[in-house]
Design a protein around this motif. Structure first.
Motif, short mmCIF file in Angstrom:
data_model
loop_
_atom_site.label_atom_id
_atom_site.label_comp_id
_atom_site.label_asym_id
_atom_site.label_seq_id
_atom_site.Cartn_x
_atom_site.Cartn_y
_atom_site.Cartn_z
N SER A 24 -8.83 -3.79 2.27
CA SER A 24 -10.12 -3.42 1.67
C SER A 24 -10.42 -1.95 1.96
O SER A 24 -10.84 -1.21 1.08
CB SER A 24 -11.26 -4.27 2.24
N ALA A 25 -10.17 -1.54 3.20
CA ALA A 25 -10.46 -0.15 3.58
C ALA A 25 -9.60 0.84 2.80
O ALA A 25 -10.11 1.84 2.29
CB ALA A 25 -10.23 0.02 5.08
N ILE A 26 -8.31 0.53 2.70
CA ILE A 26 -7.40 1.45 1.99
C ILE A 26 -7.83 1.57 0.52
O ILE A 26 -7.86 2.67 -0.04
CB ILE A 26 -5.93 0.93 2.04
N MET A 27 -8.18 0.43 -0.10
CA MET A 27 -8.53 0.47 -1.52
C MET A 27 -9.90 1.13 -1.73
O MET A 27 -10.10 1.81 -2.74
CB MET A 27 -8.48 -0.94 -2.13
N MET A 33 6.13 1.99 9.09
CA MET A 33 4.94 1.19 9.41
C MET A 33 4.96 -0.12 8.62
O MET A 33 4.61 -1.18 9.12
CB MET A 33 3.67 1.99 9.09
N LEU A 34 5.40 -0.02 7.36
CA LEU A 34 5.47 -1.21 6.51
C LEU A 34 6.45 -2.21 7.10
O LEU A 34 6.17 -3.42 7.16
CB LEU A 34 5.90 -0.79 5.10
N SER A 71 -1.64 -3.74 3.12
CA SER A 71 -2.51 -2.57 3.18
C SER A 71 -1.67 -1.29 3.33
O SER A 71 -2.00 -0.25 2.76
CB SER A 71 -3.51 -2.69 4.33
N VAL A 72 -0.56 -1.41 4.06
CA VAL A 72 0.30 -0.23 4.24
C VAL A 72 0.99 0.09 2.91
O VAL A 72 1.15 1.25 2.53
CB VAL A 72 1.35 -0.47 5.36
N GLN A 73 1.35 -0.99 2.21
CA GLN A 73 1.96 -0.79 0.88
C GLN A 73 0.97 -0.10 -0.06
O GLN A 73 1.31 0.84 -0.76
CB GLN A 73 2.36 -2.16 0.34
N ASP A 74 -0.29 -0.56 -0.05
CA ASP A 74 -1.33 0.08 -0.87
C ASP A 74 -1.49 1.56 -0.49
O ASP A 74 -1.66 2.42 -1.35
CB ASP A 74 -2.69 -0.63 -0.68
#
Ligand code: ADP
Ligand code: ASP
Ligand code: MG
Length: 355
Positions: free
Chosen positions: A155-158, A199-200, A214-217
């Motif tokens: 949610s934060a990344i997006m 990281m992913l 989220s790392v992928q996003d």
């Protein structure tokens, strides 16, 4: 004025004292920036809700499951907003449907595809601090959805993507990403900078400090992530594409990850003919069962094969039912081993380093 996204995880908002501490962190950014806050549920709440659903049914309705397990975030956001209000600041909670945050994909494992910025932008312009529920969104049927465990990170990344944020800071209970879980190994070292791919890998192989998708996003949208502690004011870890190699020029291994909730399934004596793997794995994928490692041995006469693969241990019962009910495959023996852990060593340096 910069736009800054601050995400707080479960332990960071795990008690009223912690919420008061988080209030101070938010206010330290508020002076010179537009701040959007994302919060997870107070620690333990999501687990409790999942337990309750299981006490009702092992096959709890998907839409209701998401409606249930996303409620913890609403409470945490209202508490943070209420705390900011208490100190005289304009703040309010925003549920995903109020923003709105749109998702696609299955219940429990949806992905954010669009966030409307108009409502929040108006609110930010009026000087407010929006506190947005992490982990949840709505789908085309206007039903609540969730983003997989740890999904507030996504949610934060997006939010950072759709609001073109200058910074995205993930506040958690450790002061950065370590070479391995610092709670399990005292010798773990903090990593100052790590590239998305490593990281992913670490995240998907068990380092739960960041949710893998989220790392992928972040990688797909080129968003730098700062992982910091909400408990101590220390520099954290930068997850980024622009990796400064200087301090790690001779580094082969970046980190070690582990998981404990894996299970191994062996189907012995499968008739070895083209398409047999598809017959086994297709029904699993249709039932959202993620197959991780696959090993296949061929018998000396090449007529039979033993197929071993790993899945998450919570999927064992479902997998057993699917395989036993699959009349299109014949085999001699089916066995399961739930007593499994997986240890993974991660580092791009290994590609070019023999041995
Ligand atoms: P939050 O509730 O803030 O999202 P999580 O519990 O999801 O926090 O993630 C933080 C936890 O991740 C830490 O408490 C730590 O035990 C664990 N962890 C696992 N691997 C690592 C690692 N390599 N570096 C840092 N933390 C890790
Ligand atoms: N509260 C959710 C969970 O426990 C989401 C999150 O923590 O990011 O999985
Ligand atoms: Mg988390």
């Amino acid at each position: 004025m910069k736009t800054i996204v601050l995400k707080f995880g479960g332990t960071s908002v795990g008690s009223i004292d912690r919420i008061k501490k988080v209030t101070k962190i938010i206010l330290s950014y508020k002076k010179n920036n537009r701040v959007v806050v994302i919060s997870s549920a107070m620690s333990g709440i999501t687990n409790e809700l999942i337990k309750k659903s299981r006490m009702i049914s092992n096959n709890f309705n998907g839409a209701e499951y998401d409606a249930l397990i996303s409620t913890g975030e609403q409470a945490a956001c209202a508490l943070i907003a209420g705390s900011l209000n208490h100190y005289g600041f304009k703040a309010r909670s925003w549920m995903s449907w109020q923003v709105p945050i749109l998702t696609d994909g299955p219940y429990s494992n949806s992905r954010i595809n669009k966030i409307f910025t108009k409502n929040l932008n108006l609110y930010l312009k009026s000087g407010g601090i929006p506190i947005v529920t992490g982990f949840q969104g709505i789908n085309d049927n206007l039903r609540l959805t969730t983003l997989g465990r740890g999904g507030s990170d996504a949610s934060a990344i997006m939010i950072a993507k759709f609001f073109k944020a200058d910074e995205c800071i993930i506040y958690t209970d450790v002061d950065g990403v370590y070479t391995t879980d610092p709670r399990l190994h005292k010798k773990a070292k903090k990593i100052k900078q790590i590239q998305y791919d490593e990281m992913l890998e670490m995240a998907s192989l068990g380092s739960k400090v960041m949710q893998p998708s989220s790392v992928q996003d972040a990688k797909l949208n080129n968003i730098n992530i700062n992982v910091k502690s909400s408990f101590q004011n220390k520099s954290g870890t930068l997850i980024t594409k622009n990796f400064k190699k200087k301090e790690f020029s001779n580094q082969i291994i970046t980190g070690i990850s582990s998981t404990k909730n894996d299970a191994k399934i062996t189907i012995a004596g499968v008739k070895d003919k083209p398409g047999v793997a598809a017959l086994i794995f297709e029904p699993l994928s249709k039932n959202l069962i993620n197959v991780d490692m696959v090993v296949q041995n061929i018998s000396p006469d090449s007529k039979e094969t033993d197929l071993t693969f790993t899945i998450k241990s919570e999927d064992v019962k479902k997998t057993e039912k699917i395989i036993k009910g699959n009349k299109r495959i014949s085999y001699r023996k089916l066995s399961f081993d739930k007593n499994l852990a997986k240890i993974s060593i991660i580092g791009v340096g290994m590609i070019t380093t023999p041995g």
